[in-house]
Design a protein around this motif. Structure first.
Motif, PDB file in Angstrom:
ATOM      1  N   VAL A  53     -13.083 -13.700 -27.168  1.00 20.61           N
ATOM      2  CA  VAL A  53     -12.375 -14.577 -28.093  1.00 20.61           C
ATOM      3  C   VAL A  53     -12.753 -14.189 -29.512  1.00 20.61           C
ATOM      4  N   ARG A  54     -11.745 -14.142 -30.377  1.00 19.97           N
ATOM      5  CA  ARG A  54     -11.972 -13.942 -31.813  1.00 19.97           C
ATOM      6  C   ARG A  54     -11.180 -15.002 -32.555  1.00 19.97           C
ATOM      7  N   MET A  55     -11.777 -15.500 -33.632  1.00 22.00           N
ATOM      8  CA  MET A  55     -11.144 -16.530 -34.438  1.00 22.00           C
ATOM      9  C   MET A  55     -11.150 -16.074 -35.885  1.00 22.00           C
ATOM     10  N   LEU A  56     -10.019 -16.216 -36.538  1.00 24.84           N
ATOM     11  CA  LEU A  56      -9.923 -15.949 -37.971  1.00 24.84           C
ATOM     12  C   LEU A  56      -9.461 -17.243 -38.618  1.00 24.84           C
ATOM     13  N   LEU A  63      -6.508 -18.992 -36.527  1.00 25.75           N
ATOM     14  CA  LEU A  63      -5.931 -18.205 -35.444  1.00 25.75           C
ATOM     15  C   LEU A  63      -7.020 -17.964 -34.408  1.00 25.75           C
ATOM     16  N   VAL A  64      -6.721 -18.245 -33.145  1.00 27.53           N
ATOM     17  CA  VAL A  64      -7.656 -17.982 -32.051  1.00 27.53           C
ATOM     18  C   VAL A  64      -6.993 -16.961 -31.135  1.00 27.53           C
ATOM     19  N   GLY A  69      -4.380 -14.599 -22.084  1.00 32.68           N
ATOM     20  CA  GLY A  69      -3.589 -15.748 -22.524  1.00 32.68           C
ATOM     21  C   GLY A  69      -3.077 -15.595 -23.945  1.00 32.68           C
ATOM     22  N   PRO A  70      -2.234 -16.549 -24.348  1.00 35.67           N
ATOM     23  CA  PRO A  70      -1.629 -16.478 -25.682  1.00 35.67           C
ATOM     24  C   PRO A  70      -2.613 -16.873 -26.779  1.00 35.67           C
ATOM     25  N   SER A  71      -2.303 -16.440 -27.999  1.00 39.05           N
ATOM     26  CA  SER A  71      -3.089 -16.850 -29.162  1.00 39.05           C
ATOM     27  C   SER A  71      -2.769 -18.299 -29.500  1.00 39.05           C
ATOM     28  N   GLU A  72      -3.705 -18.938 -30.178  1.00 41.50           N
ATOM     29  CA  GLU A  72      -3.483 -20.284 -30.692  1.00 41.50           C
ATOM     30  C   GLU A  72      -3.424 -20.186 -32.217  1.00 41.50           C
ATOM     31  N   GLY A  87       1.215 -21.750 -32.016  1.00 36.65           N
ATOM     32  CA  GLY A  87       1.318 -20.356 -31.608  1.00 36.65           C
ATOM     33  C   GLY A  87       2.573 -20.002 -30.843  1.00 36.65           C
ATOM     34  N   ALA A  88       3.202 -20.974 -30.196  1.00 35.68           N
ATOM     35  CA  ALA A  88       4.407 -20.695 -29.408  1.00 35.68           C
ATOM     36  C   ALA A  88       5.618 -20.406 -30.289  1.00 35.68           C
TER      37      ALA A  88
END
Length: 135
Positions: A53-56, A63-64, A69-72, A87-88
């Protein structure tokens, strides 16, 4: 003593310091945690948490990104509790953060802190594996 810290880092109270454009956090696969969860809850599907997991985060957006799986994507100004994942329905703001994260990843790919641990000491490797630091 305070003198011991004088040469490292920056004061969080430093009002003259320019704010960061963004902050990145990352977490590798929680190998030990996955095994503990599987042991305690054998019916729990760990596939969504068994990933990198990376978060900016900027002042307004978060942004996750996960390998699975999809990004959040969250607008923290409108949704400080991160209750509504946007994110969708990708936006230009999300695309901008994705580009920033990709650039950060490219710049940090060769960072020694992110390289895999290698050793020929079997006993140490086994201890690290038992603690969940290695697969």
């Amino acid at each position: 003593p305070a003198d011991a810290l004088s040469g490292s880092g920056h004061s969080l109270l430093d009002a003259d310091r320019a704010p960061r454009q963004f902050v990145v956090a990352e977490n590798d696969r929680p190998v030990n945690g996955i095994q503990l969860i599987k042991g305690a809850f054998p019916d729990f599907d760990t596939t969504l948490i068994d990933s990198r997991v990376r978060m900016l985060r900027t002042a307004r957006y978060k942004l996750v990104w996960r390998t699975v799986g999809p990004s959040e994507f969250y607008d923290l100004e409108a949704d400080p509790g991160e209750l509504h994942d946007l994110g969708a329905a990708p936006s230009e703001a999300q695309a901008t953060l994705e580009r920033k994260l990709e650039e950060w990843q490219r710049r940090n790919e060769g960072d020694p802190a992110s390289t895999r641990f290698e050793s020929e000491d079997a006993a140490s490797l086994e201890r690290l594996r038992a603690l969940g630091y290695l697969e």
